[in-house]
Design a protein around this motif. Structure first.
Motif, PDB file in Angstrom:
ATOM      1  N   UNK A  10     -72.485 -48.913 -45.079  1.00 33.62           N
ATOM      2  CA  UNK A  10     -71.571 -49.511 -44.114  1.00 33.62           C
ATOM      3  C   UNK A  10     -70.383 -50.139 -44.838  1.00 33.62           C
ATOM      4  N   UNK A  11     -70.688 -50.788 -45.909  1.00 33.51           N
ATOM      5  CA  UNK A  11     -69.642 -51.406 -46.711  1.00 33.51           C
ATOM      6  C   UNK A  11     -68.637 -50.356 -47.186  1.00 33.51           C
ATOM      7  N   UNK A  12     -69.178 -49.215 -47.700  1.00 35.72           N
ATOM      8  CA  UNK A  12     -68.316 -48.128 -48.152  1.00 35.72           C
ATOM      9  C   UNK A  12     -67.440 -47.607 -47.013  1.00 35.72           C
ATOM     10  N   UNK A  13     -68.035 -47.473 -45.831  1.00 30.95           N
ATOM     11  CA  UNK A  13     -67.293 -46.947 -44.675  1.00 30.95           C
ATOM     12  C   UNK A  13     -66.169 -47.894 -44.300  1.00 30.95           C
ATOM     13  N   UNK A  14     -66.454 -49.200 -44.334  1.00 28.02           N
ATOM     14  CA  UNK A  14     -65.428 -50.162 -43.950  1.00 28.02           C
ATOM     15  C   UNK A  14     -64.309 -50.177 -44.981  1.00 28.02           C
ATOM     16  N   UNK A  15     -64.693 -50.011 -46.225  1.00 30.68           N
ATOM     17  CA  UNK A  15     -63.681 -49.924 -47.273  1.00 30.68           C
ATOM     18  C   UNK A  15     -62.760 -48.731 -47.070  1.00 30.68           C
ATOM     19  N   UNK A  16     -63.317 -47.652 -46.542  1.00 28.82           N
ATOM     20  CA  UNK A  16     -62.538 -46.448 -46.260  1.00 28.82           C
ATOM     21  C   UNK A  16     -61.803 -46.529 -44.914  1.00 28.82           C
ATOM     22  N   UNK A  17     -61.816 -47.712 -44.310  1.00 25.66           N
ATOM     23  CA  UNK A  17     -61.158 -47.932 -43.029  1.00 25.66           C
ATOM     24  C   UNK A  17     -61.678 -47.066 -41.898  1.00 25.66           C
ATOM     25  N   UNK A  18     -62.952 -46.715 -41.939  1.00 31.88           N
ATOM     26  CA  UNK A  18     -63.508 -45.938 -40.844  1.00 31.88           C
ATOM     27  C   UNK A  18     -63.768 -46.847 -39.661  1.00 31.88           C
ATOM     28  N   UNK A  19     -63.646 -46.279 -38.473  1.00 33.22           N
ATOM     29  CA  UNK A  19     -64.015 -47.007 -37.268  1.00 33.22           C
ATOM     30  C   UNK A  19     -65.525 -46.887 -37.086  1.00 33.22           C
ATOM     31  N   UNK A  20     -66.171 -48.030 -36.844  1.00 31.96           N
ATOM     32  CA  UNK A  20     -67.638 -48.037 -36.787  1.00 31.96           C
ATOM     33  C   UNK A  20     -68.116 -48.112 -35.343  1.00 31.96           C
ATOM     34  N   UNK A  21     -69.056 -47.224 -34.988  1.00 30.26           N
ATOM     35  CA  UNK A  21     -69.710 -47.327 -33.685  1.00 30.26           C
ATOM     36  C   UNK A  21     -71.156 -47.735 -33.924  1.00 30.26           C
ATOM     37  N   UNK A  22     -71.502 -48.993 -33.614  1.00 32.31           N
ATOM     38  CA  UNK A  22     -72.890 -49.414 -33.849  1.00 32.31           C
ATOM     39  C   UNK A  22     -73.819 -48.883 -32.767  1.00 32.31           C
ATOM     40  N   UNK A  23     -74.956 -48.333 -33.185  1.00 34.99           N
ATOM     41  CA  UNK A  23     -75.908 -47.741 -32.244  1.00 34.99           C
ATOM     42  C   UNK A  23     -77.325 -48.141 -32.626  1.00 34.99           C
ATOM     43  N   UNK A  66     -84.198 -54.417 -29.030  1.00 29.75           N
ATOM     44  CA  UNK A  66     -82.758 -54.153 -28.997  1.00 29.75           C
ATOM     45  C   UNK A  66     -81.899 -55.431 -28.969  1.00 29.75           C
ATOM     46  N   UNK A  67     -82.348 -56.454 -28.238  1.00 31.01           N
ATOM     47  CA  UNK A  67     -81.530 -57.677 -28.168  1.00 31.01           C
ATOM     48  C   UNK A  67     -81.346 -58.283 -29.548  1.00 31.01           C
ATOM     49  N   UNK A  68     -82.483 -58.432 -30.217  1.00 28.36           N
ATOM     50  CA  UNK A  68     -82.467 -59.070 -31.522  1.00 28.36           C
ATOM     51  C   UNK A  68     -81.541 -58.312 -32.482  1.00 28.36           C
ATOM     52  N   UNK A  69     -81.701 -56.978 -32.512  1.00 26.75           N
ATOM     53  CA  UNK A  69     -80.951 -56.229 -33.517  1.00 26.75           C
ATOM     54  C   UNK A  69     -79.504 -55.972 -33.112  1.00 26.75           C
ATOM     55  N   UNK A  70     -79.256 -55.979 -31.806  1.00 30.99           N
ATOM     56  CA  UNK A  70     -77.859 -55.883 -31.359  1.00 30.99           C
ATOM     57  C   UNK A  70     -77.109 -57.117 -31.839  1.00 30.99           C
ATOM     58  N   UNK A  71     -77.781 -58.257 -31.739  1.00 33.45           N
ATOM     59  CA  UNK A  71     -77.159 -59.500 -32.204  1.00 33.45           C
ATOM     60  C   UNK A  71     -76.931 -59.433 -33.710  1.00 33.45           C
ATOM     61  N   UNK A  72     -77.903 -58.882 -34.406  1.00 35.73           N
ATOM     62  CA  UNK A  72     -77.782 -58.773 -35.852  1.00 35.73           C
ATOM     63  C   UNK A  72     -76.575 -57.907 -36.226  1.00 35.73           C
ATOM     64  N   UNK A  73     -76.421 -56.776 -35.517  1.00 29.17           N
ATOM     65  CA  UNK A  73     -75.305 -55.866 -35.805  1.00 29.17           C
ATOM     66  C   UNK A  73     -73.960 -56.504 -35.497  1.00 29.17           C
ATOM     67  N   UNK A  74     -73.907 -57.143 -34.319  1.00 30.69           N
ATOM     68  CA  UNK A  74     -72.644 -57.770 -33.910  1.00 30.69           C
ATOM     69  C   UNK A  74     -72.255 -58.854 -34.910  1.00 30.69           C
ATOM     70  N   UNK A  76     -72.515 -58.127 -28.865  1.00 29.96           N
ATOM     71  CA  UNK A  76     -73.810 -57.402 -28.841  1.00 29.96           C
ATOM     72  C   UNK A  76     -73.891 -56.415 -27.681  1.00 29.96           C
ATOM     73  N   UNK A  77     -73.188 -56.733 -26.572  1.00 31.94           N
ATOM     74  CA  UNK A  77     -73.220 -55.858 -25.389  1.00 31.94           C
ATOM     75  C   UNK A  77     -72.655 -54.483 -25.688  1.00 31.94           C
ATOM     76  N   UNK A  78     -71.732 -54.437 -26.688  1.00 32.28           N
ATOM     77  CA  UNK A  78     -71.072 -53.157 -26.974  1.00 32.28           C
ATOM     78  C   UNK A  78     -71.923 -52.236 -27.839  1.00 32.28           C
TER      79      UNK A  78
END
Ligand code: GDP
Ligand code: SAM
Ligand code: SF4
Ligand code: MG
Lengths: 413, 617
Positions: free
Chosen positions: B130-143, B154-162, B169-171
């Motif tokens: 993920x770090x590499x992707x962000x460095x490359x300016x990629x747009x990230x879609x968390x799933x 899902x709630x717990x890990x959505x919060x973690x991702x956000x 987290x809703x997105x």
């Protein structure tokens, strides 16, 4: 015992039904002795360690009775004589005959005498021929031994195995130790030479137990002793007992120490080793039938599962007594398979067999690899240096214990 | 929700505005391959009857281990709001060893799906990518994936991702690759959220090579992403680094089977075939241009893969050496990260010292060699590269312990890594203990969520290449995850421990260890060998030594009996067969001086208990 039959037969080529041998067996036939082995595939009980081709009455079931066995064996004797003649082999009187088993003496002495008589009728005996039977101590009587002697037997080999009751028990032996001196005396009285078979390294046997067995056996002053390390053969009751932990494992170091003790006590008693597991009071009392195997002589093996060798051709009979009887009933060879050895294989066998003999192996007959190995064998104290300087490889005590390793070192690559 | 596209955009005639290039970043087993399968199915590029699980994982080993090794690029049509789009999915490997390959595929994309198992949460590996992707300016879609699982949170890990990448987290999309739930929404979101590629259609052609695969039937298949201009079949192309030119025999897209096209334009992803037989002629990171109208400047290349772990590979049967050499040559056609050079070992004979990205890379390579080329191999204990400065200031690089210079060493430097370990917080103690015992220095610790922590350590690479990961797994009951990247080097008090059999040094068993661990290594190895080497006709002392100083010793007692003292009577055949078998056994021995060492003993001595267990599975 000098002659036994493993229950597993090798895989080989098919053997012809007429038993005819290829012409190559005629090469050098004049320099090879001719012997007869007669296998008697019956035992009263099966010992837990034994995987020889032998059957108790219950194992046998129908189809092949002990009573009819002598007749069947005689018919193979006749078949053998015809096949050898038809193959162009010259007539040769028997130089040795050996009845092994199983327990030959489970058959009435008359039956053994009949088979021997038939063989002598076909081929005759060399003057001074050796005629041996194996016997279990509890399967002979004074009378039966006398009968055998009268019929022409010269030697008996008793399966003593041990003099210690708890060892005999682990071995499933049915005789009591006190029976042995009795049967030895009877055999002597009948004029038979006596050999004793011993087994060492039985689970639970202490060094003191083994010493007792050796000293007891030697106290009977046998002409010959065989001492075998107990081998746990696959598929035996003993193997299962060890696997389940009911009896302890056997141990090579224990075997080695017991072999050393055997060699020491037996030679102190005046017998010399002439083969890794065999000692005799004089060279003349070595088992000549046994030596014939090691030296590549010719012999015909009568009986189910018996092995034969004539001039580089080896064959072996079908295993089951019923199948064996059927073959002979139909007038065809009872052989299950055979192999014709090429020169290289004969050489390997010669090295493998002669290396075990007290007379040793000729260095000059080895190939380059073998001759190169000799110095190393001397350095490792595996062969006698003095004999090696005179061109023969003779194993030292250490070398006898490592005989298979020595053979691997001198074999062609 | 979008239907399957009625008409797919045609390659070579596709407006960049309707192209979306993306990859999937996921930890191993979080469901990337399964999700890719669903996408292939929903976009209609794979017919239901052709569908096989993990369609894109071509190699047997991948399928068996469930690991994706080689990237693949697949073009899929997808319709949204009446427009047909071309989606290029680039499947990337997920393991720490293959970060290099991930970086190549990232550079070909504008966006990345960050796929996280909803029952597991994010893992250290994913963070790194993920770090590499962000460095490359990629747009990230968390799933979040596997939401069908009863254990999903899902709630717990959505919060973690956000929390990690920002946003609500809703997105965070919730999907199941298994049931297909949410996959169509995901395809829509890819079209909506990811930027279209941009490039100059009229400029001289420039395409980036992000993978190069050797195919027995077609030669090298090169995967490219076109940045500017256009590539056409039958024209001559030029590799900008080497200036080598080739005729473009075929150009096309994978969809997912190779499908020739009239060319590839700006933003498109596809494959080239030029008839070359060696991936080194079609180097990853290189820029492809048109020979007649070459570009002035190449695209910025990819970082070259740097091997981190070295091991000697030897054929069990010495006569297989040429087979191994050819096999390595072929594998190298397919694996730009693999390097090797011939090496000889007194104990093992002729072989190769091979450099790998990491342990998994080693294992996979070895397995492929054994399976695909029918070889039996011994691999020596993995090693890192040491920089040894001698007193005369000469510097030697050592990748094989037996090359370690004797005496006169002024300084030894060893490669370091910074490692990130994620695990439930109850294991913090165990992890710290492990890292400390591996000479680690703690860099910090953060809570990802209430009960999950990220622990950072700086460790010598040598301490983690062998069995570290296996031990981490067992100490954290399988929950711990590890990621590492190279982080300079350090001066260390290292020594070489030699193992001797009957006074003969066995080069294959030498090791470079920290001085404090030398004794433990010596004891471990001598004990192991005592058990593994059968008794000989003479006593065999086994010693471990630093220089001439013995630090551990064992001894194998001489064998006393090697004879069949049971008479086989007339059955000479059986006796001979036994002897022949023994002779065969002797041939499988390696001689160390006068000591016969079975090859199994070498293998067992060079294998950790953990990897033995793995082999059994
Ligand atoms: N229950 C469930 N299992 C899944 C799902 N996606 C993948 N799996 C399983 O998770 C394991 C790993 O999946 P895979 O696609 O190989 O993961 P990869 O290593 O990321 O490619 C496999 O056993 C899949 O069957 C899902 O959405 N739900
Ligand atoms: C074929 S048996 C026949 C002799 C007779 N039936 C008896 O048991 O006394 C010959 C000899 O082989 C030896 N023998 C049999 N099985 C053995 C084994 N598993 N290991 C070592 N020697 C064995 C015994 O010494 C036995 O006396
Ligand atoms: S008596 Fe002899 S041949 Fe019979 S089972 Fe026992 S050892 Fe074997
Ligand atoms: Mg996968």
């Amino acid at each position: 015992m000098e002659d036994t039959l493993p229950s597993v037969l090798p895989l080989g080529d098919p053997a012809p039904v007429d038993g005819l041998l290829p012409p190559q067996v005629l090469d050098g036939v004049g320099s090879r002795k001719f012997g007869l082995y007669v296998h008697i595939p019956f035992c009263a009980v099966r010992c837990g360690y034994c995987d020889f081709n032998t059957y108790t009455a219950t194992e046998l079931g129908g189809g092949a009775s002990q009573a009819a066995y002598a007749s069947t064996a005689v018919s193979e004797v006749e078949f053998a004589s015809r096949a050898l003649n038809a193959s162009g082999l010259p007539h040769r009187p028997l130089s040795t005959v050996f009845f092994g088993g199983g327990t030959p003496t489970l058959l009435p002495a008359e039956d053994l005498a009949r088979i021997l008589g038939a063989a002598v009728g076909q081929w005759g005996l060399e003057p001074g021929a050796e005629v041996t039977t194996e016997a279990n101590p509890d399967s002979v009587t004074r009378e039966s031994l006398q009968l055998l002697a009268d019929a022409g037997f010269t030697r008996v080999s008793f399966g003593m195995q041990s003099a210690v009751p708890h060892v005999l028990k682990v071995l499933d032996r049915t005789h009591t130790p006190s029976r042995v001196p009795l049967v030895v005396q009877w055999a002597r009285d009948a004029g038979l030479a006596v050999s004793l078979d011993l087994i060492y390294g039985t689970p639970g046997e202490s060094m003191a137990d083994w010493r007792t067995s050796l000293e007891t056996a030697l106290s009977y002053e046998p002409d010959h002793i065989s001492a075998y390390a107990l081998i746990v053969e696959d598929g035996t009751k003993l193997a299962a007992q060890i696997r389940r932990g009911e009896v302890p494992q056997i141990d090579d170091d224990d075997h080695a120490a017991k072999y050393e003790l055997a060699d020491q006590l037996i030679s102190e008693a005046g017998l010399d080793w002439y083969e890794v597991s065999n000692w005799s009071r004089s060279p003349e009392q070595a088992c000549r039938h046994n030596l014939a195997y090691w030296r590549g002589d010719d012999w015909w093996g009568i009986g189910p599962g018996a092995h034969s060798h004539v001039g580089g051709v080896r064959w072996w009979n079908v295993k089951h007594p019923a199948a064996y009887a059927n073959r002979l009933g139909e007038g065809v060879s009872p052989a299950a398979g055979r192999e014709t050895l090429d020169a290289g294989t004969r050489e390997v066998e010669r090295i493998m067999l002669e290396a075990r003999l007290g007379s040793g192996l000729e260095v000059d007959a080895l190939d380059k690899v073998g001759r190169h190995a000799v110095a190393g064998l001397i350095a490792d104290a595996l062969v006698e240096p003095a004999a090696a300087f005179q061109g023969r490889l003779v194993l030292t005590l250490k070398g006898r214990l490592l005989a298979d390793a020595v053979v691997r070192r001198i074999l062609p690559d | 929700m979008s239907p399957m596209a009625r008409t797919a955009p045609v390659p070579a005639a596709t407006d960049p505005a309707i192209i979306r290039n993306f990859c999937i970043i996921a930890h191993i087993d979080h469901g990337k391959s399964t999700l890719a399968d669903r996408m292939l199915q929903f976009t209609g590029v794979v017919k239901p009857r052709d569908m096989k699980a993990q369609y894109l994982d071509r190699m047997d080993i991948e399928r068996e281990r469930g690991i994706t090794i080689k990237s693949q690029a697949v073009r899929m049509p997808w319709e949204l709001d009446g427009t047909s789009y071309a989606l290029n999915m680039i499947d990337t490997p997920g393991h720490v060893d293959f970060t290099y390959e991930v970086s190549r595929s990232l550079a070909a994309c504008e966006g990345a799906i960050l796929l996280v198992d909803a029952a597991q949460g994010i893992e250290a590996q994913t963070l790194a990518n993920l770090y590499l992707a962000m460095e490359n300016n990629l747009t990230i879609i968390p799933v979040l994936n596997k939401i069908d699982l009863p254990a999903a949170q899902p709630e717990k890990y959505a919060a973690e991702l956000a929390n990690l990448i920002g946003g609500d987290p809703e997105d965070v999309l919730r999907v199941s690759g298994k049931t297909g739930v949410g996959v169509e929404e995901l395809l829509d979101k890819i079209v909506r959220d990811l930027p279209a590629p941009v490039g100059d259609a009229n400029a001289p052609a420039r395409a980036m090579i992000f993978d190069s695969v050797y195919d027995t039937y077609r030669g090298v298949v090169t995967y490219v992403r076109v940045v500017d201009g256009m590539l056409h079949p039958r024209e001559r192309i030029q590799m900008m680094s080497t200036k080598a030119t080739h005729e473009l025999l075929e150009i096309g897209v994978s969809s997912p089977e190779p499908t020739p096209s009239k060319g590839l334009g700006v933003g498109e992803v596809g494959y080239l075939i030029t008839g070359v037989k060696d991936v080194r002629q079609s180097k990853v990171g290189d820029t492809v241009t048109n020979q007649a109208k070459p570009a002035a400047k190449s695209l910025s290349g990819y970082a070259d893969a740097k091997p981190m772990v070295f091991s000697g590979l030897y054929p069990l049967d010495g006569t297989d050496y040429p087979v191994l050499r050819d096999a390595l040559e072929k594998l190298m056609l397919n694996d730009a990260a693999l390097i090797y050079e011939p090496e000889t070992s007194a104990a093992l004979g002729f072989g190769f010292r091979v450099g790998f990205l990491g342990l998994l890379h080693l294992e996979i390579t070895r397995e492929r060699l054994e399976r695909e080329y029918n070889l039996d191999l011994i691999s020596t204990a993995p090693n890192v590269e040491y920089e040894v400065t001698l007193e005369d200031k000469k510097v030697v690089h050592v990748t094989n312990p037996s090359e370690y210079p004797v005496g006169k060493v002024a300084e030894v430097r060893e490669p370091m890594v910074s490692a990130t370990i994620l695990a439930p917080n109850e294991f913090v103690g165990a992890i710290m203990e492990l890292c400390q015992s591996r000479r680690g220095v703690m860099g910090g610790m953060d809570y990802l969520s209430e009960d999950r922590v990220e622990i950072r350590y700086r460790l010598p690479l040598a301490e983690i290449v062998f069995d570290f990961f296996d031990i981490l797994k067992s100490k954290t009951r399988g929950y711990g995850s590890l990621d590492w990247k190279a982080d300079g080097e350090q001066v260390a008090d290292l020594v070489k421990v030699d193992i001797m059999l009957q006074g003969e040094q066995v080069d294959a068993f030498s090791a470079i260890t920290h001085r404090e661990k030398a004794y433990a290594y010596g004891v471990m190895m001598t004990t192991k060998l005592r058990e593994l080497i059968p008794r000989q006709q003479f006593e065999v002392p086994i010693q471990a030594a630093i220089g001439s100083r013995i630090i551990a010793r064992e001894s194998i007692r001489a064998i006393r009996k090697d004879v069949l003292a049971k008479c086989y009577g007339g059955d000479i055949t059986r006796k001979r067969k036994l002897l022949e078998k023994q002779k065969e056994g002797k041939k499988r021995m390696k001689m160390v001086g006068r000591v016969e060492v079975p090859q199994e003993a070498f293998i067992a001595a060079l294998t950790t208990d953990e990897s033995k267990d793995k082999a059994k599975k």
